[in-house]
Design an enzyme around this catalytic site. Structure first.
Site, PDB file in Angstrom:
ATOM      1  N   LEU A  39       0.825  -1.190   0.000  1.00  0.00           N
ATOM      2  CA  LEU A  39       0.000   0.000   0.000  1.00  0.00           C
ATOM      3  C   LEU A  39       0.873   1.260   0.000  1.00  0.00           C
ATOM      4  O   LEU A  39       2.036   1.220   0.369  1.00  0.00           O
ATOM      5  CB  LEU A  39      -0.900   0.018   1.244  1.00  0.00           C
ATOM      6  CG  LEU A  39      -1.796  -1.208   1.474  1.00  0.00           C
ATOM      7  CD1 LEU A  39      -2.651  -1.005   2.718  1.00  0.00           C
ATOM      8  CD2 LEU A  39      -2.671  -1.480   0.257  1.00  0.00           C
ATOM      9  N   GLY A  40       0.286   2.372  -0.401  1.00  0.00           N
ATOM     10  CA  GLY A  40       1.009   3.649  -0.352  1.00  0.00           C
ATOM     11  C   GLY A  40       1.059   4.388  -1.668  1.00  0.00           C
ATOM     12  O   GLY A  40       1.256   5.598  -1.699  1.00  0.00           O
ATOM     13  N   GLY A 183      10.557  22.083 -13.607  1.00  0.00           N
ATOM     14  CA  GLY A 183       9.541  22.097 -12.563  1.00  0.00           C
ATOM     15  C   GLY A 183      10.081  21.479 -11.291  1.00  0.00           C
ATOM     16  O   GLY A 183      11.275  21.197 -11.159  1.00  0.00           O
ATOM     17  N   ALA A 271      11.365  15.004 -16.903  1.00  0.00           N
ATOM     18  CA  ALA A 271      10.527  15.419 -15.774  1.00  0.00           C
ATOM     19  C   ALA A 271       9.638  16.571 -16.226  1.00  0.00           C
ATOM     20  O   ALA A 271       9.762  17.700 -15.755  1.00  0.00           O
ATOM     21  CB  ALA A 271      11.396  15.840 -14.595  1.00  0.00           C
ATOM     22  N   HIS A 445      11.243  33.008  19.756  1.00  0.00           N
ATOM     23  CA  HIS A 445      12.510  33.584  19.285  1.00  0.00           C
ATOM     24  C   HIS A 445      13.678  32.759  19.802  1.00  0.00           C
ATOM     25  O   HIS A 445      13.663  32.317  20.952  1.00  0.00           O
ATOM     26  CB  HIS A 445      12.632  35.022  19.794  1.00  0.00           C
ATOM     27  CG  HIS A 445      13.933  35.672  19.444  1.00  0.00           C
ATOM     28  ND1 HIS A 445      14.211  36.144  18.179  1.00  0.00           N
ATOM     29  CD2 HIS A 445      15.046  35.910  20.199  1.00  0.00           C
ATOM     30  CE1 HIS A 445      15.426  36.658  18.163  1.00  0.00           C
ATOM     31  NE2 HIS A 445      15.965  36.529  19.377  1.00  0.00           N
TER      32      HIS A 445
END
Length: 472
Positions: A39-40, A183, A271, A445
């Site tokens: 799964l995944g 991208g 890509a 901070h």
């Protein structure tokens, strides 16, 4: 319509398995079908998780190399590729095993099989758990995910031509790598291989990296990439790819001048985007059809043209992001079960390069294109104590607000950890907060989160660490 007694889900990625888990938690009988052995989906096995594992390794390499500026010198790192690959795969395996255990605990029926529609109420299963049989469903959620796009004319299946899946497998560290596409996928993977030692060249057809992202957020990333990559060619396309003794030879065409040049590369990584994985679903058998981009048209409730069939995730439309898929699918299941469900319109986006870039809501580019008047306040990280302690003063935080009401309309960040910081802005947008609300919120901070508060203070010209004369 009464809630269904059962739900069948096709696809176990970031839309499918969260939908299955929620449906089971709400008392539905759930069948979860995926052709993979675990799964995944793409996100876990061939996308988000393995890429972030490798980006973490790349960041460690970069930090070690740049530590000399802090007075720390390290010996050149030795990269044990097999060990790095095993570590990356161990992260994926741990998460996949966890999903399997969660599905078992919820008594979800998991089938590892190829599935396609046979009718508006039936699936045809093929494969080990499907045993080549039909399966009737009460309600069906289509969540098949997406796959990488390969432009026409590129040599599909060539051993020296990679898509993102092949690159993430980390088969080798090529001496030279051409990344086609500027991208987020191309830049993330290009950054990884550059850190590992490849001579990386990026080509992008448009005039800038990360098309669609505000240009001021790109500046620190572009500067850093130009110092780490061999070359970045904008307004350039790959006109031809041919075999070469060293791997592949690419002909690059300058789209402004028409000039071409030919360069050899050991590997070429394509890509240029992803497309919905809907081609093998036989949608026509259920009276459905994908649009020209491969998306399944669905209404606001996710219903895909048939009373029993729904769609979510990448197959349901942009943005094709894992967190959007999860949110969308869980909201859909809640509605099916008769529960209140809120579908957010504010989907944050993150590019996990170094520095990271993140944004949510309206961008300055969109505001300009749509003629929306906004007030922009930007806080440079050069005025952030925490950024200086990290030796990363090149980042920035910007907020877009309605000039009249001060209501927050959008936010963007560039710098380390931007992907984590953007969640505060997403919450502010979701709750209708104003920049004054952000300014009044105490930020610890020294942290980078303070930059959000200071950018909000800038909206009124009353920022502590930047002087802007107030208009009186």
């Amino acid at each position: 319509m009464p809630p269904p007694a059962s739900l069948t889900i096709l696809g176990a990625g970031p839309a499918g398995y969260p939908a299955a888990f929620l449906a089971a938690d709400l008392g539905l009988s759930v069948t979860l079908i995926d052709r993979e052995d675990a799964l995944g989906g793409t996100c876990l096995h061939r996308g988000c998780i393995p890429s972030k594992s490798l980006l973490h390794a790349a960041r460690l390499l970069s930090d070690a190399r740049e530590a000399s500026a802090l007075g720390l010198d390290f010996a050149p790192p030795a990269i044990r590729l097999e060990a790095l690959r095993e570590w990356k795969e161990s992260v994926t395996a741990r998460l996949a095993n966890g999903l399997s255990q969660l599905a078992k605990a919820r008594r979800i029926s998991v089938l590892h099989a190829q599935a396609a529609l046979a009718s508006p109420t039936q699936l045809q299963l093929t494969g080990p758990d499907g045993a080549d049989r039909s399966l009737d469903f009460d309600t069906l959620l289509l969540a098949p995910g997406s796959v990488p796009v390969l432009p026409s004319g590129f040599p599909a299946g060539h051993p020296h031509l990679w898509d993102s899946t092949a690159a993430l497998a980390l088969p080798e560290i090529p001496p030279s790598l051409l990344v086609v596409g500027g991208g987020y996928i191309g830049l993330e993977l290009g950054s990884v291989y550059a850190a590992l030692g490849s001579r990386v060249t990026v080509v992008e057809m448009t005039g800038g990296l990360l098309p669609g992202v505000d240009r001021d957020l790109i500046v620190p990333l572009a500067k850093r990439l130009r110092s780490r990559l061999h070359a970045i060619h904008l307004t350039t396309r790959v006109a031809d790819i041919a075999d070469d003794p060293s791997g592949l030879r690419a002909t690059l065409e300058d789209l402004k001048t028409g000039e071409t040049r030919s360069e050899p590369f050991a590997k070429i990584l394509v890509a240029v985007g992803r497309r919905p994985n809907t081609g093998d679903l036989a949608l026509d058998r259920a009276g459905l059809a994908a649009d020209d981009r491969g998306f399944i048209p669905a209404d606001a409730d996710g219903r895909a043209g048939q009373p029993r069939i729904y769609a979510a995730g990448d197959a349901a439309g942009n943005p094709m992001l894992a967190h959007k898929a999860t949110h969308e699918a869980r909201a859909l299941v809640a509605r099916l079960a008769g529960r209140p469900a809120h579908a957010s319109r504010h989907v944050p986006a993150v590019v996990f390069t170094d520095p990271e870039i993140a944004w949510v809501g309206l961008t300055e580019t969109e505001a300009r294109e749509r003629g929306i008047e906004v007030r922009v306040s930007k806080f440079p990280w050069a005025a952030s104590g925490r950024a200086l302690t990290l030796d990363r003063a090149d980042g920035s935080t910007k907020l877009l607000a309605d000039p009249g009401t001060g209501r927050l309309l959008g936010a963007g960040l560039a710098g380390p950890g931007a992907g984590d910081l953007i969640s505060e802005a997403a919450l502010a947008l979701e709750t209708g907060a104003t920049v004054a609300d952000l300014a009044r919120t105490i930020h610890p901070h020294p942290t980078l989160s303070e930059t959000l508060g200071e950018a909000a203070e800038l909206h009124e010209g009353l920022c502590t660490h930047l002087y802007r004369p107030a208009k009186r």
